[in-house]
Design a protein around this motif. Sequence first.
Motif, short mmCIF file in Angstrom:
data_model
loop_
_atom_site.label_atom_id
_atom_site.label_comp_id
_atom_site.label_asym_id
_atom_site.label_seq_id
_atom_site.Cartn_x
_atom_site.Cartn_y
_atom_site.Cartn_z
N VAL A 1 -4.50 8.59 2.40
CA VAL A 1 -5.23 7.60 1.71
C VAL A 1 -5.07 6.11 2.47
N SER A 2 -3.98 6.17 3.30
CA SER A 2 -3.86 5.15 3.94
C SER A 2 -4.66 5.05 5.56
N ILE B 1 2.44 0.25 7.46
CA ILE B 1 1.74 0.60 8.86
C ILE B 1 2.36 -0.32 9.81
N THR C 1 0.85 -1.20 0.11
CA THR C 1 0.00 0.02 0.00
C THR C 1 0.81 0.95 -0.01
N ASP C 2 0.24 2.47 0.12
CA ASP C 2 0.91 3.56 -0.16
C ASP C 2 1.89 3.88 1.11
N SER C 3 1.37 3.44 2.37
CA SER C 3 2.19 3.60 3.52
C SER C 3 2.39 2.39 4.16
N ASP D 1 -0.28 10.06 0.13
CA ASP D 1 0.08 8.43 0.42
C ASP D 1 -0.34 8.12 1.67
N LEU D 2 0.04 9.07 2.72
CA LEU D 2 -0.37 8.82 4.12
C LEU D 2 -1.91 8.88 4.24
#
Lengths: 339, 339
Positions: B85-86, A44, A40-42, B82-83
Amino acid sequence: MNQTKGNIMLGHGSGGKMMHDLIENVFIKKFNNNILTDQTDSAILNSDLDNIAFTTDSFVIDPVVFPGGNIGKLAVCGTVNDLAVSGAIPAYLSVSFIIEEGFPVEELEKIAESLAAEAQKAGVSVVTGDTKIVNKGKCDKLFINTSGIGFIRKENISIGKGSKVAPGDFIIINGTIGDHGMAVLNARESFNFTIHIESDCASLNHLIKKVTDKHEVKFMRDPTRGGVAAVLNELALKTGFGIEIEEDALPIKKGVKAMCELLGFDPLHIANEGKVIMVVPESDVQSVLEILKNDTLGMESSAIGRIVTEHQGRVVLRNQTGGSRIIDTLSGDQLPRIC
Amino acid sequence: MNQTKGNIMLGHGSGGKMMHDLIENVFIKKFNNNILTDQTDSAILNSDLDNIAFTTDSFVIDPVVFPGGNIGKLAVCGTVNDLAVSGAIPAYLSVSFIIEEGFPVEELEKIAESLAAEAQKAGVSVVTGDTKIVNKGKCDKLFINTSGIGFIRKENISIGKGSKVAPGDFIIINGTIGDHGMAVLNARESFNFTIHIESDCASLNHLIKKVTDKHEVKFMRDPTRGGVAAVLNELALKTGFGIEIEEDALPIKKGVKAMCELLGFDPLHIANEGKVIMVVPESDVQSVLEILKNDTLGMESSAIGRIVTEHQGRVVLRNQTGGSRIIDTLSGDQLPRIC
């Protein structure tokens, strides 16, 4: 068609299938962990500790492969060390590649492998990444940015910050100086020196933890660009005290010394990538040196000088004959693209 | 001598006084906050929340200044989005510059100012940084890496991940597509088009929060490189469902449409930098659209399609005349160096 063989094409940075394949085949496989695999974009991350240390470093070293390492290994060591000298336990890395069109995929894979191997050694996970490709001639082969997150327990928050440094404290380094800068320069230029010099490029977090678990380290910093001279000058300015260094206590490899003399460099200004400078009270010096010397990354550790009340804000080198000279920070660059 | 006027020199990356002055005068002043001012190797952050989101992005856009923004603003928007959308609240950024020798300091300052202004707008702090200078010709003007940390409350951890997406859900976008890619291409090439196209480059975290505070968004992603087509194809593959998009529901600016037609591009494949795709249940569509349309960044929001049980794993575009075609992910690049 397997589009991740051969050379990097602009399409490898497109956000399309070629980029997807490159990331899958060259990166994800090597940095394998559950967080990264999510893609995903970040990333976790979980934390149950109190403070987060966050650092970033871009690596533009030339050449990308050098004796003792390559840009991938270096990108891990550099960021891990920045976290470790802040008193943090390094935990997570991001890795971002800027790659020149035409760069051989095989070479990229080797570099990614080194990066992954060093991350494993340091005990950190690569959890998020990015890849950009630029046209041929628009960057020099490969640049890597690594950003890092580490955790600091509340009780350790003052470690290495320098606020408790006092006259009488000792300055310790975990081995020889100037190895990285001279190894890279020797690999880059065609000096035809027969001397073999290896970079000291190493992740120091485990070594540092051995010391900080038992001792209060008042100041800690890795002497990279600008070398030992830059770190000590920063410390002298920050504390307002003077610093005295003993020339004959400075560990320097013969080859590095010879190369520096030939080229007119002062090894105190040359970058290291596997060294840490620690300031500890006199009472702890022997014990800290013992811990360091028992580790392969600290076998040539040495107490190189001390904090003094004289010549405030300045770093003075005392030589064997009793003479002394001020060691200043350089204004510009001795060696560009050394990291 | 003030060494931070004029053009960037290699010495500005040295770790010495020139670099120190550059960082002080050009960067620290602009990103001013207590954490950064410490200037240690890692920023120390505090967290009392449960999960940390961590992301990285390198920006190599050409040209570095374009209608609607520049590489500095873009570097904030890209990482903040990016953050966001997470499902994270963006909090901290690292900024790392790779600068070509000879780059005008004045231009660097303007870019740093934009970066700082956008960070303030987005409510994030630049807390750590790095600067590398490479010889003239070894990179193209300026590359920026931003890595970002955000925090996710435990109860929000599934936001935007896609696991709950089901047939019947709607796909929403917050405005026109293709603006960024076409604006940058138009600025880069000498087409002599009289059309003025601006990049949509914007930080979407506040807009996204307005929606997620009230609605469960099942999937969220910013359609940057690869455009809307890449995001929807990823979603179709991930969920195994089909996706149907209505051509006449796609918001496209006249100029972007005209430029795409002239150059043979499909706007669905063009990069956006201020757009988010959201998947929400049918029952929430009107309310989500209302929230979005009440914000300047969402005034042209539209429900562009839905999740279907047919043509599994594929994205299908239905046009006004009842025809349809499959929208695939491109293999390589339509437009290199667009971000």
